[in-house]
Design a protein around this motif. Structure first.
Motif, PDB file in Angstrom:
ATOM      1  N   ASN A  25      -7.971 -40.206   7.779  1.00 29.19           N
ATOM      2  CA  ASN A  25      -8.460 -40.697   6.497  1.00 29.19           C
ATOM      3  C   ASN A  25      -9.858 -41.268   6.687  1.00 29.19           C
ATOM      4  OD1 ASN A  25      -6.214 -40.161   4.783  1.00 29.19           O
ATOM      5  ND2 ASN A  25      -5.118 -41.865   5.705  1.00 29.19           N
ATOM      6  N   ASN A  26     -10.794 -40.809   5.868  1.00 31.83           N
ATOM      7  CA  ASN A  26     -12.198 -41.185   6.006  1.00 31.83           C
ATOM      8  C   ASN A  26     -12.468 -42.546   5.355  1.00 31.83           C
ATOM      9  OD1 ASN A  26     -14.997 -41.334   6.016  1.00 31.83           O
ATOM     10  ND2 ASN A  26     -15.261 -39.161   5.584  1.00 31.83           N
ATOM     11  N   LEU A 134      -7.653 -30.010  -2.709  1.00 30.12           N
ATOM     12  CA  LEU A 134      -6.755 -30.008  -1.556  1.00 30.12           C
ATOM     13  C   LEU A 134      -6.519 -28.558  -1.141  1.00 30.12           C
ATOM     14  CD1 LEU A 134      -4.873 -31.636   0.357  1.00 30.12           C
ATOM     15  CD2 LEU A 134      -3.025 -31.152  -1.266  1.00 30.12           C
ATOM     16  N   LYS A 135      -6.988 -28.220   0.051  1.00 29.82           N
ATOM     17  CA  LYS A 135      -6.792 -26.870   0.587  1.00 29.82           C
ATOM     18  C   LYS A 135      -5.771 -26.936   1.715  1.00 29.82           C
ATOM     19  CE  LYS A 135      -9.101 -22.773   2.418  1.00 29.82           C
ATOM     20  NZ  LYS A 135     -10.375 -22.129   2.810  1.00 29.82           N
ATOM     21  N   VAL A 136      -4.763 -26.079   1.624  1.00 31.27           N
ATOM     22  CA  VAL A 136      -3.685 -26.074   2.615  1.00 31.27           C
ATOM     23  C   VAL A 136      -3.547 -24.686   3.221  1.00 31.27           C
ATOM     24  CG1 VAL A 136      -1.227 -26.477   3.007  1.00 31.27           C
ATOM     25  CG2 VAL A 136      -2.460 -27.882   1.354  1.00 31.27           C
ATOM     26  N   ARG A 137      -3.398 -24.650   4.529  1.00 30.44           N
ATOM     27  CA  ARG A 137      -3.174 -23.391   5.241  1.00 30.44           C
ATOM     28  C   ARG A 137      -1.903 -23.512   6.065  1.00 30.44           C
ATOM     29  NH1 ARG A 137      -4.254 -20.871  10.242  1.00 30.44           N
ATOM     30  NH2 ARG A 137      -4.631 -18.628  10.000  1.00 30.44           N
ATOM     31  N   VAL A 138      -1.042 -22.509   5.960  1.00 26.76           N
ATOM     32  CA  VAL A 138       0.214 -22.487   6.701  1.00 26.76           C
ATOM     33  C   VAL A 138       0.301 -21.185   7.496  1.00 26.76           C
ATOM     34  CG1 VAL A 138       2.735 -22.403   6.534  1.00 26.76           C
ATOM     35  CG2 VAL A 138       1.440 -23.899   4.994  1.00 26.76           C
ATOM     36  N   LYS A 139       0.580 -21.299   8.783  1.00 22.93           N
ATOM     37  CA  LYS A 139       0.790 -20.120   9.627  1.00 22.93           C
ATOM     38  C   LYS A 139       2.195 -20.192  10.205  1.00 22.93           C
ATOM     39  CE  LYS A 139      -0.962 -17.561  13.635  1.00 22.93           C
ATOM     40  NZ  LYS A 139      -1.966 -17.542  14.733  1.00 22.93           N
ATOM     41  N   LYS A 140       2.977 -19.145   9.956  1.00 25.29           N
ATOM     42  CA  LYS A 140       4.343 -19.071  10.457  1.00 25.29           C
ATOM     43  C   LYS A 140       4.418 -17.935  11.475  1.00 25.29           C
ATOM     44  CE  LYS A 140       7.573 -19.191   7.326  1.00 25.29           C
ATOM     45  NZ  LYS A 140       8.312 -18.869   6.082  1.00 25.29           N
ATOM     46  N   ASP A 141       4.537 -18.301  12.735  1.00 23.90           N
ATOM     47  CA  ASP A 141       4.584 -17.314  13.819  1.00 23.90           C
ATOM     48  C   ASP A 141       6.046 -17.130  14.229  1.00 23.90           C
ATOM     49  OD1 ASP A 141       3.755 -15.607  15.853  1.00 23.90           O
ATOM     50  OD2 ASP A 141       3.622 -17.245  17.296  1.00 23.90           O
ATOM     51  N   ASP A 185      -2.240 -27.023   8.092  1.00 24.67           N
ATOM     52  CA  ASP A 185      -3.475 -27.790   8.024  1.00 24.67           C
ATOM     53  C   ASP A 185      -3.816 -28.036   6.557  1.00 24.67           C
ATOM     54  OD1 ASP A 185      -6.035 -28.652   9.652  1.00 24.67           O
ATOM     55  OD2 ASP A 185      -6.762 -27.601   7.872  1.00 24.67           O
ATOM     56  N   ALA A 186      -4.091 -29.291   6.216  1.00 21.09           N
ATOM     57  CA  ALA A 186      -4.434 -29.638   4.831  1.00 21.09           C
ATOM     58  C   ALA A 186      -5.685 -30.507   4.834  1.00 21.09           C
ATOM     59  CB  ALA A 186      -3.281 -30.389   4.159  1.00 21.09           C
ATOM     60  N   THR A 187      -6.615 -30.192   3.932  1.00 18.84           N
ATOM     61  CA  THR A 187      -7.862 -30.946   3.855  1.00 18.84           C
ATOM     62  C   THR A 187      -8.176 -31.305   2.407  1.00 18.84           C
ATOM     63  OG1 THR A 187      -8.719 -29.715   5.753  1.00 18.84           O
ATOM     64  CG2 THR A 187     -10.309 -30.984   4.477  1.00 18.84           C
ATOM     65  N   LEU A 188      -8.363 -32.582   2.157  1.00 18.10           N
ATOM     66  CA  LEU A 188      -8.801 -33.055   0.846  1.00 18.10           C
ATOM     67  C   LEU A 188     -10.310 -33.273   0.935  1.00 18.10           C
ATOM     68  CD1 LEU A 188      -7.890 -34.052  -2.011  1.00 18.10           C
ATOM     69  CD2 LEU A 188      -7.834 -36.355  -1.041  1.00 18.10           C
ATOM     70  N   THR A 198      -9.404 -36.687   3.448  1.00 12.94           N
ATOM     71  CA  THR A 198      -8.188 -36.761   4.265  1.00 12.94           C
ATOM     72  C   THR A 198      -7.955 -35.419   4.931  1.00 12.94           C
ATOM     73  OG1 THR A 198      -7.075 -38.433   2.898  1.00 12.94           O
ATOM     74  CG2 THR A 198      -5.668 -37.036   4.230  1.00 12.94           C
ATOM     75  N   LYS A 199      -7.556 -35.451   6.191  1.00 16.58           N
ATOM     76  CA  LYS A 199      -7.204 -34.225   6.902  1.00 16.58           C
ATOM     77  C   LYS A 199      -5.854 -34.434   7.562  1.00 16.58           C
ATOM     78  CE  LYS A 199      -8.835 -30.777  10.229  1.00 16.58           C
ATOM     79  NZ  LYS A 199      -8.658 -29.678   9.281  1.00 16.58           N
TER      80      LYS A 199
END
Length: 233
Positions: A25-26, A134-141, A185-188, A198-199
Motif C-alpha cells: 500500500n502506497n 483495479l487490474k487483475v491477472r490470474v494464471k492457472k498452471d 496479481d492485482a494492481t490499483l 495498492t499492489k
C-alpha cells in the motif's frame, strides 16, 4: 528393487506445498492525495490457462473458458467490495463503478475483454470515467487432474500405514498433491498520475481438496480486506 519402488512412490506421494501473499500500500501517495469519493473501475480480469490441460480441450474451448472465468472473477470482486469491504482508520471510501457498466462501455467502444487485457489500464480508466482502476491477472498452471491428485494422496496414506507402527488402518489421504500452480496479481492504479496505490500478489497451489476457484475467491477477499479503499455504495 522393492526399496527403489518404495522410494519412487514416496517421492511421488510427498508434495511440498508453498503459498506466499504480499500486499503493498502506497502510504506516501495517500498522504499527498485525497481519494475519498473517487470512482473505481474493476477492469476485465486477465485469465491465462496453461500446463497439462485436458486432452479434449480445443483452443476455442480454452479461449471460452478463459473469457467465462474473466467475467466470473470480475463479478466476484465487485460483489466482495460491495458486501465485504469495511471502513477502517487508514481506508478511503470510494464509489465503485458497476462492472456491467464497465463492460458495456468498453463494448460500445468496440473493445472486448481480451483486447482490454492488452491495453494500458490508465487509458481504459479514462474511457470509463474512472479515477482509479483495479487490474487483475490470474494464471492457472494445471499440473494434473483432481482424480490423479486424489490417487497420489491415497497412495501416500497407504504408505503411511505401511511404515507406521500403529495397527490402525487409515487410508484417508494425508498428502494432498497439487493440481494447479496459481499466480494472481492485482494492481490499483491512479489514472492521472499512474501511481500504484495498492499492489497485491499471490503465489500458491490448489489441490483436489481446495479447488483453484476457492483459492482465487480467498485471494479476492484479501484484496478487498487489505487494500486501502472500501466501497461506500
Amino acid at each position: 528393487m522393492k526399496g527403489a519402488l518404495v522410494g519412487t512412490l514416496l517421492a511421488v506421494a510427498v508434495v511440498l506445498q508453498s503459498c506466499s501473499t504480499q500486499v503493498y500500500n502506497n502510504r506516501g501517495y495517500l498522504k499527498q492525495t485525497d481519494i475519498n469519493g473517487k470512482k473505481v473501475a474493476i477492469l476485465p480480469v486477465e485469465v491465462e490457462l496453461t500446463g497439462r490441460l485436458p486432452k479434449n480441450m480445443t483452443e476455442s474451448g480454452k479461449t471460452k473458458l478463459e473469457n467465462d472465468e474473466s467475467r466470473l472473477i470480475q463479478q466476484q470482486l465487485f460483489g466482495q467490495y460491495l458486501y465485504k469491504s469495511k471502513k477502517g482508520k487508514k481506508r478511503k471510501a470510494i464509489d465503485l463503478i458497476n462492472v456491467d457498466r464497465v463492460n458495456s462501455t468498453l463494448s460500445e467502444k468496440g473493445i472486448d475483454a481480451r483486447q482490454a487485457w492488452a491495453m494500458d489500464p490508465d487509458s481504459l480508466g479514462r474511457l470509463l470515467g474512472a479515477d482509479l482502476v483495479l487490474k487483475v491477472r490470474v494464471k492457472k498452471d494445471r499440473i494434473m487432474s483432481e482424480t490423479a491428485s486424489l490417487g497420489i494422496g491415497v497412495a501416500g496414506a497407504v504408505l503411511d500405514n505401511i511404515f507406521s507402527k500403529s495397527d490402525n488402518v487409515n487410508t484417508t489421504p494425508t498428502n494432498t498433491a497439487k493440481t494447479y500452480n496459481l499466480f494472481l496479481d492485482a494492481t490499483l492504479t491512479d489514472v492521472k498520475s499512474h501511481a500504484v496505490v495498492t499492489k497485491f500478489s499471490h503465489k500458491g497451489d490448489a489441490n483436489w481438496n481446495r479447488r483453484p476457484e476457492e483459492v482465487i475467491e480467498s485471494s479476492g477477499r484479501k484484496i478487498v480486506r487489505k487494500g486501502v479503499v472500501y466501497a461506500s455504495n
